[in-house]
Design a protein around this motif. Sequence first.
Motif, PDB file in Angstrom:
ATOM      1  N   TYR A 207      48.293  40.812  47.074  1.00 45.37           N
ATOM      2  CA  TYR A 207      49.098  41.852  46.440  1.00 45.37           C
ATOM      3  C   TYR A 207      50.397  42.075  47.193  1.00 45.37           C
ATOM      4  O   TYR A 207      50.472  41.863  48.396  1.00 45.37           O
ATOM      5  CB  TYR A 207      48.328  43.173  46.402  1.00 45.37           C
ATOM      6  CG  TYR A 207      47.123  43.140  45.510  1.00 45.37           C
ATOM      7  CD1 TYR A 207      47.223  43.466  44.166  1.00 45.37           C
ATOM      8  CD2 TYR A 207      45.874  42.787  46.014  1.00 45.37           C
ATOM      9  CE1 TYR A 207      46.114  43.439  43.342  1.00 45.37           C
ATOM     10  CE2 TYR A 207      44.761  42.754  45.196  1.00 45.37           C
ATOM     11  CZ  TYR A 207      44.881  43.081  43.866  1.00 45.37           C
ATOM     12  OH  TYR A 207      43.788  43.048  43.043  1.00 45.37           O
ATOM     13  N   LYS A 208      51.388  42.548  46.457  1.00 40.28           N
ATOM     14  CA  LYS A 208      52.589  43.118  47.054  1.00 40.28           C
ATOM     15  C   LYS A 208      52.448  44.618  46.828  1.00 40.28           C
ATOM     16  O   LYS A 208      52.285  45.057  45.697  1.00 40.28           O
ATOM     17  CB  LYS A 208      53.851  42.575  46.405  1.00 40.28           C
ATOM     18  CG  LYS A 208      54.059  41.103  46.709  1.00 40.28           C
ATOM     19  CD  LYS A 208      55.500  40.722  46.558  1.00 40.28           C
ATOM     20  CE  LYS A 208      55.745  39.265  46.827  1.00 40.28           C
ATOM     21  NZ  LYS A 208      55.475  38.823  48.159  1.00 40.28           N
ATOM     22  N   LEU A 209      52.462  45.374  47.916  1.00 41.71           N
ATOM     23  CA  LEU A 209      52.377  46.831  47.853  1.00 41.71           C
ATOM     24  C   LEU A 209      53.806  47.352  47.900  1.00 41.71           C
ATOM     25  O   LEU A 209      54.426  47.412  48.954  1.00 41.71           O
ATOM     26  CB  LEU A 209      51.531  47.369  49.013  1.00 41.71           C
ATOM     27  CG  LEU A 209      51.384  48.870  49.134  1.00 41.71           C
ATOM     28  CD1 LEU A 209      50.897  49.509  47.842  1.00 41.71           C
ATOM     29  CD2 LEU A 209      50.426  49.201  50.280  1.00 41.71           C
ATOM     30  N   TYR A 210      54.354  47.674  46.712  1.00 42.08           N
ATOM     31  CA  TYR A 210      55.743  48.122  46.585  1.00 42.08           C
ATOM     32  C   TYR A 210      55.850  49.626  46.803  1.00 42.08           C
ATOM     33  O   TYR A 210      54.971  50.385  46.383  1.00 42.08           O
ATOM     34  CB  TYR A 210      56.290  47.799  45.190  1.00 42.08           C
ATOM     35  CG  TYR A 210      56.647  46.357  44.991  1.00 42.08           C
ATOM     36  CD1 TYR A 210      57.901  45.875  45.355  1.00 42.08           C
ATOM     37  CD2 TYR A 210      55.743  45.471  44.429  1.00 42.08           C
ATOM     38  CE1 TYR A 210      58.229  44.538  45.165  1.00 42.08           C
ATOM     39  CE2 TYR A 210      56.064  44.134  44.235  1.00 42.08           C
ATOM     40  CZ  TYR A 210      57.312  43.686  44.601  1.00 42.08           C
ATOM     41  OH  TYR A 210      57.633  42.366  44.416  1.00 42.08           O
ATOM     42  N   PHE A 211      56.970  50.039  47.395  1.00 42.41           N
ATOM     43  CA  PHE A 211      57.322  51.442  47.573  1.00 42.41           C
ATOM     44  C   PHE A 211      58.746  51.630  47.068  1.00 42.41           C
ATOM     45  O   PHE A 211      59.622  50.832  47.387  1.00 42.41           O
ATOM     46  CB  PHE A 211      57.273  51.841  49.056  1.00 42.41           C
ATOM     47  CG  PHE A 211      55.916  51.726  49.672  1.00 42.41           C
ATOM     48  CD1 PHE A 211      55.074  52.819  49.717  1.00 42.41           C
ATOM     49  CD2 PHE A 211      55.483  50.522  50.216  1.00 42.41           C
ATOM     50  CE1 PHE A 211      53.816  52.714  50.290  1.00 42.41           C
ATOM     51  CE2 PHE A 211      54.234  50.413  50.785  1.00 42.41           C
ATOM     52  CZ  PHE A 211      53.392  51.515  50.821  1.00 42.41           C
TER      53      PHE A 211
ATOM     54  N   ASN B 196      49.116  38.955  41.715  1.00 45.71           N
ATOM     55  CA  ASN B 196      49.782  37.701  41.353  1.00 45.71           C
ATOM     56  C   ASN B 196      49.998  37.583  39.841  1.00 45.71           C
ATOM     57  O   ASN B 196      50.878  36.864  39.394  1.00 45.71           O
ATOM     58  CB  ASN B 196      48.986  36.494  41.858  1.00 45.71           C
ATOM     59  CG  ASN B 196      49.174  36.284  43.349  1.00 45.71           C
ATOM     60  OD1 ASN B 196      50.221  36.612  43.897  1.00 45.71           O
ATOM     61  ND2 ASN B 196      48.161  35.745  43.998  1.00 45.71           N
ATOM     62  N   ASP B 197      49.180  38.287  39.053  1.00 46.44           N
ATOM     63  CA  ASP B 197      49.318  38.267  37.597  1.00 46.44           C
ATOM     64  C   ASP B 197      50.342  39.302  37.099  1.00 46.44           C
ATOM     65  O   ASP B 197      50.473  39.528  35.903  1.00 46.44           O
ATOM     66  CB  ASP B 197      47.965  38.496  36.927  1.00 46.44           C
ATOM     67  CG  ASP B 197      47.319  39.816  37.337  1.00 46.44           C
ATOM     68  OD1 ASP B 197      47.937  40.603  38.097  1.00 46.44           O
ATOM     69  OD2 ASP B 197      46.177  40.064  36.904  1.00 46.44           O
ATOM     70  N   SER B 198      51.041  39.962  38.020  1.00 41.02           N
ATOM     71  CA  SER B 198      52.058  40.998  37.742  1.00 41.02           C
ATOM     72  C   SER B 198      51.477  42.292  37.184  1.00 41.02           C
ATOM     73  O   SER B 198      52.226  43.160  36.753  1.00 41.02           O
ATOM     74  CB  SER B 198      53.149  40.480  36.804  1.00 41.02           C
ATOM     75  OG  SER B 198      53.836  39.413  37.413  1.00 41.02           O
ATOM     76  N   LYS B 199      50.163  42.423  37.181  1.00 42.17           N
ATOM     77  CA  LYS B 199      49.544  43.672  36.736  1.00 42.17           C
ATOM     78  C   LYS B 199      49.506  44.662  37.891  1.00 42.17           C
ATOM     79  O   LYS B 199      49.512  44.270  39.059  1.00 42.17           O
ATOM     80  CB  LYS B 199      48.142  43.411  36.200  1.00 42.17           C
ATOM     81  CG  LYS B 199      48.167  42.619  34.911  1.00 42.17           C
ATOM     82  CD  LYS B 199      46.803  42.470  34.330  1.00 42.17           C
ATOM     83  CE  LYS B 199      46.910  41.666  33.036  1.00 42.17           C
ATOM     84  NZ  LYS B 199      45.609  41.417  32.457  1.00 42.17           N
ATOM     85  N   ILE B 200      49.455  45.956  37.559  1.00 34.65           N
ATOM     86  CA  ILE B 200      49.452  47.033  38.552  1.00 34.65           C
ATOM     87  C   ILE B 200      48.115  47.768  38.450  1.00 34.65           C
ATOM     88  O   ILE B 200      47.964  48.685  37.646  1.00 34.65           O
ATOM     89  CB  ILE B 200      50.631  48.003  38.313  1.00 34.65           C
ATOM     90  CG1 ILE B 200      51.952  47.239  38.367  1.00 34.65           C
ATOM     91  CG2 ILE B 200      50.603  49.132  39.330  1.00 34.65           C
ATOM     92  CD1 ILE B 200      53.148  48.039  37.900  1.00 34.65           C
ATOM     93  N   PRO B 201      47.129  47.361  39.259  1.00 29.51           N
ATOM     94  CA  PRO B 201      45.814  47.993  39.164  1.00 29.51           C
ATOM     95  C   PRO B 201      45.715  49.354  39.872  1.00 29.51           C
ATOM     96  O   PRO B 201      44.785  50.107  39.620  1.00 29.51           O
ATOM     97  CB  PRO B 201      44.888  46.975  39.825  1.00 29.51           C
ATOM     98  CG  PRO B 201      45.771  46.269  40.805  1.00 29.51           C
ATOM     99  CD  PRO B 201      47.125  46.225  40.173  1.00 29.51           C
ATOM    100  N   LEU B 202      46.669  49.665  40.745  1.00 28.50           N
ATOM    101  CA  LEU B 202      46.578  50.907  41.512  1.00 28.50           C
ATOM    102  C   LEU B 202      47.976  51.368  41.878  1.00 28.50           C
ATOM    103  O   LEU B 202      48.820  50.575  42.288  1.00 28.50           O
ATOM    104  CB  LEU B 202      45.754  50.663  42.791  1.00 28.50           C
ATOM    105  CG  LEU B 202      45.441  51.844  43.695  1.00 28.50           C
ATOM    106  CD1 LEU B 202      44.593  52.884  42.970  1.00 28.50           C
ATOM    107  CD2 LEU B 202      44.703  51.366  44.939  1.00 28.50           C
TER     108      LEU B 202
END
Length: 130
Positions: free
Chosen positions: A99-103, A67-73
């Motif tokens: 999370y949104k898990l983007y591909f 939600n904070d727009s960071k990408i932890p993984l």
Amino acid sequence: MKKLAFTTIGFAFSLFSLAGMFVSNAFAEPKVDISPTCGPAEPGFNIVINANGFKGNSTVAYKFVGNDSKIPLYGYFETNSTGGFNDVTFADDLKADKYKLYFGEDDNNDGTFDIGAKRVYANVSIPCEK
């Protein structure tokens, strides 16, 4: 004469049917199914991914975006000749969040989805809501 007309009509129908398959496949949007869609924050969990509709024999990146727009993984998968893959990723060190898990396609593995790349996302909640 009738045999020639029938053959011509059959050839034209076959050609248009084949062209339709290529056009619909070229403009098809990717589809990704994941399981489970939620999990515990500690110690992590496996996510099974079934994806289709990407470019064949390409690299697809995945990114967990909080939600904070960071990408932890994030990481990568290779697609098969038809643009799909079935694989597992381990979701660890993720804090509680939705999370949104983007591909998306990332053929040069630079961590950025390719310009004009097909992309899709799935929702992942940590922890699971009761």
